[in-house]
Design an enzyme around this catalytic site. Structure first.
Site, mmCIF file in Angstrom:
data_model
loop_
_atom_site.group_PDB
_atom_site.id
_atom_site.type_symbol
_atom_site.label_atom_id
_atom_site.label_comp_id
_atom_site.label_asym_id
_atom_site.label_seq_id
_atom_site.Cartn_x
_atom_site.Cartn_y
_atom_site.Cartn_z
ATOM 1 N N ASN A 58 0.831 -1.202 0.000
ATOM 2 C CA ASN A 58 0.000 0.000 0.000
ATOM 3 C C ASN A 58 0.868 1.256 0.000
ATOM 4 O O ASN A 58 1.960 1.286 0.554
ATOM 5 C CB ASN A 58 -0.993 0.000 1.163
ATOM 6 C CG ASN A 58 -0.367 -0.201 2.528
ATOM 7 O OD1 ASN A 58 0.511 -1.024 2.712
ATOM 8 N ND2 ASN A 58 -0.841 0.553 3.514
ATOM 9 N N GLU A 60 0.189 5.264 0.780
ATOM 10 C CA GLU A 60 -0.738 6.292 1.245
ATOM 11 C C GLU A 60 -0.362 7.663 0.692
ATOM 12 O O GLU A 60 0.712 7.849 0.112
ATOM 13 C CB GLU A 60 -0.760 6.328 2.769
ATOM 14 C CG GLU A 60 -1.353 5.080 3.373
ATOM 15 C CD GLU A 60 -1.395 5.098 4.886
ATOM 16 O OE1 GLU A 60 -2.096 4.245 5.446
ATOM 17 O OE2 GLU A 60 -0.745 5.946 5.524
ATOM 18 N N CYS A 69 -4.112 0.845 -2.523
ATOM 19 C CA CYS A 69 -3.989 -0.391 -1.763
ATOM 20 C C CYS A 69 -2.962 -1.327 -2.401
ATOM 21 O O CYS A 69 -2.697 -1.260 -3.604
ATOM 22 C CB CYS A 69 -5.333 -1.104 -1.697
ATOM 23 S SG CYS A 69 -6.627 -0.162 -0.865
ATOM 24 N N GLU A 71 -3.131 -4.445 -3.169
ATOM 25 C CA GLU A 71 -3.658 -5.301 -4.231
ATOM 26 C C GLU A 71 -3.678 -4.572 -5.563
ATOM 27 O O GLU A 71 -3.303 -5.128 -6.601
ATOM 28 C CB GLU A 71 -5.082 -5.769 -3.880
ATOM 29 C CG GLU A 71 -5.174 -6.551 -2.582
ATOM 30 C CD GLU A 71 -5.436 -5.694 -1.350
ATOM 31 O OE1 GLU A 71 -6.064 -6.212 -0.414
ATOM 32 O OE2 GLU A 71 -5.019 -4.521 -1.305
ATOM 33 N N CYS A 102 -10.291 -4.576 0.347
ATOM 34 C CA CYS A 102 -11.419 -3.647 0.472
ATOM 35 C C CYS A 102 -12.343 -3.787 -0.743
ATOM 36 O O CYS A 102 -12.010 -4.451 -1.729
ATOM 37 C CB CYS A 102 -10.904 -2.209 0.599
ATOM 38 S SG CYS A 102 -10.244 -1.508 -0.931
ATOM 39 N N CYS A 105 -10.811 -2.714 -4.078
ATOM 40 C CA CYS A 105 -9.852 -3.701 -4.574
ATOM 41 C C CYS A 105 -10.561 -4.939 -5.121
ATOM 42 O O CYS A 105 -10.149 -5.505 -6.129
ATOM 43 C CB CYS A 105 -8.869 -4.099 -3.483
ATOM 44 S SG CYS A 105 -7.626 -2.834 -3.181
#
Length: 148
Positions: A58, A60, A69, A71, A102, A105
């Site tokens: 990930n 940010e 993210c 993924e 999430c 994703c």
């Protein structure tokens, strides 16, 4: 639990070596996460049908919705490197129980993967849960639903 690993490998047609690689690579990918705001590290590793592994973590951003993210980082790398057929995905976090991808994703993964693809979710201690994409995203919408 070795019996759980064996059962998962048999169920999802991956070898013990592939399982181990997915686990270790997703766990290692966490170390490359850029997460100064949440401190929530996530690592992902994708296994292709060609036997390649593509990892991501990930990333940010101070403008929170702009973060990406693990993924999506991994799938973005995979697709731009020419990979198109995916056998399994592993996601690792630093929490118990394991965390699933999430919603965003899940939809992103759906673009590129078959509904039967397994997603292995590892917790901080290496325990795992595995589910098919279809279980994580029921009644999904994919590229085949769009006109040609």
């Amino acid at each position: 639990n070795p019996a759980d690993v064996l059962r998962a490998c048999e169920t999802y047609s991956i070898t013990a070596a592939e399982f181990d690689a997915l686990h270790s690579r997703s766990r290692s990918a966490k170390t490359t996460a850029y997460c100064p705001y949440s401190q929530f590290r996530v690592g992902a590793s994708i296994l292709t049908y060609d036997g390649a592994y593509i990892d991501g973590a990930n990333v940010e951003n101070a403008s929170y919705p702009v973060g990406t993210c693990a993924e999506r980082v991994a799938f973005g790398k995979a697709v731009t490197e020419g990979h198109k057929k995916f056998k399994a995905l592993a996601v690792a976090t630093d929490i118990n129980p394991p965390a699933s991808p999430c919603g965003m994703c899940r939809q992103f993964i759906r673009e590129f993967c078959k509904l039967e693809m397994p997603i292995f979710m590892f917790d901080k201690d290496g325990a795992f849960v595995v589910m098919k994409l279809e279980q994580l995203l029921p009644l999904s919408f994919g590229p085949e639903a769009l006109p040609p």
